[in-house]
Design a protein around this motif. Structure first.
Motif, PDB file in Angstrom:
ATOM      1  N   ALA A 191       0.840  -1.200   0.000  1.00 38.22           N
ATOM      2  CA  ALA A 191       0.000   0.000   0.000  1.00 38.22           C
ATOM      3  C   ALA A 191       0.874   1.247   0.000  1.00 38.22           C
ATOM      4  O   ALA A 191       0.599   2.214  -0.713  1.00 38.22           O
ATOM      5  N   PHE A 211     -11.796   3.675   1.347  1.00 40.11           N
ATOM      6  CA  PHE A 211     -10.503   3.155   0.911  1.00 40.11           C
ATOM      7  C   PHE A 211      -9.901   2.239   1.967  1.00 40.11           C
ATOM      8  O   PHE A 211      -9.382   1.161   1.640  1.00 40.11           O
ATOM      9  N   THR A 212      -9.965   2.662   3.233  1.00 43.26           N
ATOM     10  CA  THR A 212      -9.382   1.859   4.318  1.00 43.26           C
ATOM     11  C   THR A 212     -10.001   0.475   4.375  1.00 43.26           C
ATOM     12  O   THR A 212      -9.295  -0.543   4.482  1.00 43.26           O
ATOM     13  N   TYR A 229      -9.384  -1.485   0.653  1.00 42.55           N
ATOM     14  CA  TYR A 229      -7.996  -1.848   0.381  1.00 42.55           C
ATOM     15  C   TYR A 229      -7.409  -2.700   1.502  1.00 42.55           C
ATOM     16  O   TYR A 229      -6.591  -3.591   1.257  1.00 42.55           O
ATOM     17  N   TYR A 259      -8.439  -6.181   0.780  1.00 40.15           N
ATOM     18  CA  TYR A 259      -7.622  -6.741  -0.305  1.00 40.15           C
ATOM     19  C   TYR A 259      -6.241  -7.151   0.200  1.00 40.15           C
ATOM     20  O   TYR A 259      -5.762  -8.258  -0.085  1.00 40.15           O
ATOM     21  N   LEU A 260      -5.586  -6.270   0.943  1.00 40.64           N
ATOM     22  CA  LEU A 260      -4.247  -6.576   1.439  1.00 40.64           C
ATOM     23  C   LEU A 260      -4.249  -7.773   2.383  1.00 40.64           C
ATOM     24  O   LEU A 260      -3.324  -8.587   2.380  1.00 40.64           O
ATOM     25  N   TYR A 295      -4.628  -3.604   7.608  1.00 36.12           N
ATOM     26  CA  TYR A 295      -5.578  -2.522   7.852  1.00 36.12           C
ATOM     27  C   TYR A 295      -4.891  -1.251   8.344  1.00 36.12           C
ATOM     28  O   TYR A 295      -5.304  -0.132   7.999  1.00 36.12           O
ATOM     29  N   SER A 313      -3.421   0.168   5.234  1.00 30.83           N
ATOM     30  CA  SER A 313      -4.452   0.797   4.419  1.00 30.83           C
ATOM     31  C   SER A 313      -4.918   2.123   5.015  1.00 30.83           C
ATOM     32  O   SER A 313      -5.150   3.102   4.301  1.00 30.83           O
ATOM     33  N   THR A 334      -2.367   4.802   4.540  1.00 29.86           N
ATOM     34  CA  THR A 334      -2.374   5.158   3.124  1.00 29.86           C
ATOM     35  C   THR A 334      -3.528   6.103   2.821  1.00 29.86           C
ATOM     36  O   THR A 334      -3.346   7.120   2.144  1.00 29.86           O
TER      37      THR A 334
END
Length: 222
Positions: free
Chosen positions: A74, A123-124, A127, A130-131, A141, A144, A147
């Protein structure tokens, strides 16, 4: 026998101190260059210098490599975004004001806060999921979230919003222990310095904003 044991313990201690020092001093020369240019970039931004953008582009390109090596994907992707936003911010600072003039420091509007928070939360969650499920990211988390916060803060920086520094303070407080945990000791130290610079930048920009507002009011009165 006791003397030999003491000598061995001393050698072990010296070796441990050496290992700690070499780790703390930076893992690679590339990391150190990224650290130093990153520090210069934030200092220039806090001083409201337009040169923060070309320095940021160079520094972020180096951090793309650094973060890839330690599987912080990320943050690696974030550096690519920073490069694009630095190009955008470079233009905005020069011509984003009224009638293509220099952009002044301003506060984030309420409606702007609303959509920025929605973007950050969405987004948090997305993503981070996903991560967590599709990569070997060790702190998905948190990775994310920082990020997302950095994305919002960088956007605000390009628009010269005063509150960008408050978001950077929040992000830096989280980044310091995460990077230390990932054994990026020099980068962790860099973010601790970022934290201090973000506090400095906030008060510097607030002072500048007040001066600009007083100058504008004086111009209208005259």
């Amino acid at each position: 026998m006791a003397g030999n044991a003491s000598s061995s313990e001393l050698l072990v201690l010296l070796h441990s101190l050496y290992e700690f020092w070499t780790s703390a001093a930076g893992n690679t020369p590339l990391e150190w260059v990224a650290v130093l240019t990153g520090l210069a970039c934030v200092w220039l931004a806090a001083k409201e210098s337009i040169w923060n953008f070309p320095v940021a582009i160079f520094s972020c390109a180096l951090f793309v490599v650094v973060y890839h090596r330690v599987h912080l994907y990320a943050d690696q992707g974030l550096q690519v975004f920073f490069i694009a936003m630095s190009v955008y911010g470079w233009y905005e600072w020069l011509y984003g004001g009224a009638r293509k003039t220099e952009l002044p420091v301003s506060r984030t509007r309420l409606v702007e806060w609303a959509w920025l928070v929605l973007v950050a939360v969405g987004f948090t969650v997305a993503y981070g999921y996903y991560l967590h499920h599709y990569t070997d990211d060790s702190v998905p988390y948190w990775d994310s979230f920082t990020t997302a916060g950095s994305l919002v803060a960088q956007y605000q920086l390009t628009r010269k919003r005063l509150e960008n520094w408050l978001l950077w303070i929040m992000v830096d407080v989280i980044y310091v222990p995460i990077l230390w945990y990932k054994h990026l000791y020099s980068v962790s130290g860099l973010y601790a310095v970022y934290l201090v610079l973000a506090i400095y930048g906030y008060f510097e920009w607030r002072k500048t904003m007040r001066k600009e507002q007083l100058a504008a009011q004086s111009a209208v009165a005259n």
